[in-house]
Design a protein around this motif. Structure first.
Motif: not given
Length: 373
Positions: A38, A40, A58
């Protein structure tokens, strides 16, 4: 309206941040952590007085998670359930489980113009996230993951979506290995016959846990499915695992797999791609420390069959990981990122050495479980 200053000058990030009402002046957002899936960011806000207030933002990977709305449904259900359990136990739900900050229009997540899903959670302060373990930290993580099982034992696991289909299906992993072996796209099979035979000799092992599930011996539970040390926040004062994070692969599964993946990751001292296999050894003392902590955290919530199969969880998760590395090597290294041509081969051999060590010490592993059960 709070002044917005974004050092990255990223229009998508600006769009996402504008979707939220922050409690103080928004200073900006910086990339955060060591995750590779992801996007982040740590979002930093500064009130007129006092310390900065931080959040974790995120953006979910559409490549890894093609149905992010299902992932978020899981996330919301699990964290809401955990929040109730923490409150009932007299704990602090803002530190002991993740929670979502709603968007300006009251939604649990934001979808940007490209269709990417974003979520915002409060930053849990006074905690650390570690990439490598001391025996004490390893046991602390075990208590936290065991407690995760204990607290979610009443959650209806079958209602959760599979965010990654067949993620810990060892039979499916074996089938994919066989397909890659048959295709042998790069002609690599002829040079790695011993590695291939290691997997073929363990075809029946790949069905052990799944057959126990089909027969009703092992219950379907809510499982995290990525139980590495760095998915636990460790409280700086108590040095205990206070919160389980990275819930994206939390879905229906087997408790023995969560236990086993931690053992695969932590009960050895070698690099993942160690070339010198004499340096790769399963550490039964670290296994005992983790088992002790996991069962302490689980508080008797595991069934007798789950206890019996815990050593199998360690063997199977390690074997599965090795099979995945070898499959990717045969297939041309498309899934796991590599830094040199034979890295996936080195990775699989490391896992297979650990499997062989576990097989040699299997009765000792079972005795450790009996000791603490």
């Amino acid at each position: 309206m709070s002044q917005i200053f974004i050092p990255q000058n990223d229009p998508i990030l600006a769009e996402v941040l504008a979707a939220y009402e922050f409690p103080a002046t928004l200073l900006g957002a910086v990339r955060y952590g060591q995750g590779h899936i992801n996007d982040t960011f740590c979002v930093i806000c500064q009130p007129q007085e006092g310390d900065a207030v931080r959040f974790i933002l995120q953006g979910l990977s559409s490549a890894a998670f093609p149905h992010p709305e299902e992932l978020m449904e899981n996330f919301i259900g699990i964290t809401s359930y955990l929040r109730e359990k923490v409150i009932a136990a007299g704990g602090d739900p803002m530190r002991e489980t993740l929670s979502l900050v709603k968007t300006r229009d009251g939604k649990d997540f934001y979808t940007d113009g490209s269709g990417k899903v974003w979520r915002l959670t409060p930053f849990i302060e006074n905690t650390d996230c570690f990439q490598s373990a001391t025996p004490e930290l390893f046991e602390a993580s075990a208590r936290a993951f065991g407690r995760f099982q204990y607290m979610l034992q009443g959650y209806p696991a079958a209602t959760l979506h599979e965010t990654i289909v067949k993620f810990h299906d060892t039979e499916d992993r074996f089938a994919k290995f066989e397909a890659a072996l048959k295709a042998d796209k790069l002609g690599r099979a002829k040079d790695i016959s011993a590695d291939i035979q290691f997997v073929l000799d363990r075809k029946d092992d790949c069905s052990v846990a799944l057959q126990a599930l089909r027969e009703g011996k092992l219950p379907l539970r809510v499982t995290h499915n990525d139980t590495k040390l760095n998915n636990i926040l460790i409280d700086r004062d108590t040095r205990e695992g206070i919160c389980v994070i990275d819930l994206d692969t939390t879905m229906p599964g087997l408790s023995i797999n969560d236990f086993g993946d931690s053992i695969r990751f932590g009960a050895n001292h070698s690099k993942e791609d160690e070339k010198d296999l004499s340096k790769v050894n399963f550490d039964i003392e670290l296994y005992e420390a983790y088992t002790r902590g996991f069962l302490e955290g689980a508080k008797g919530s595991l069934t007798p069959a789950e206890l019996e199969y815990l050593p199998w969880g360690a063997r199977l998760m390690t074997l599965e990981c090795g099979i995945r590395f070898l499959t990717d090597y045969l297939d041309g290294d498309h899934y796991f990122r590599i830094h040199y041509p034979e890295q996936n081969l080195d990775r699989c051999r490391t896992q297979f050495k650990l499997v062989a060590d576990m097989e040699a010490q299997f009765e000792a592993m079972a005795a450790v479980v009996r000791k603490y059960a």
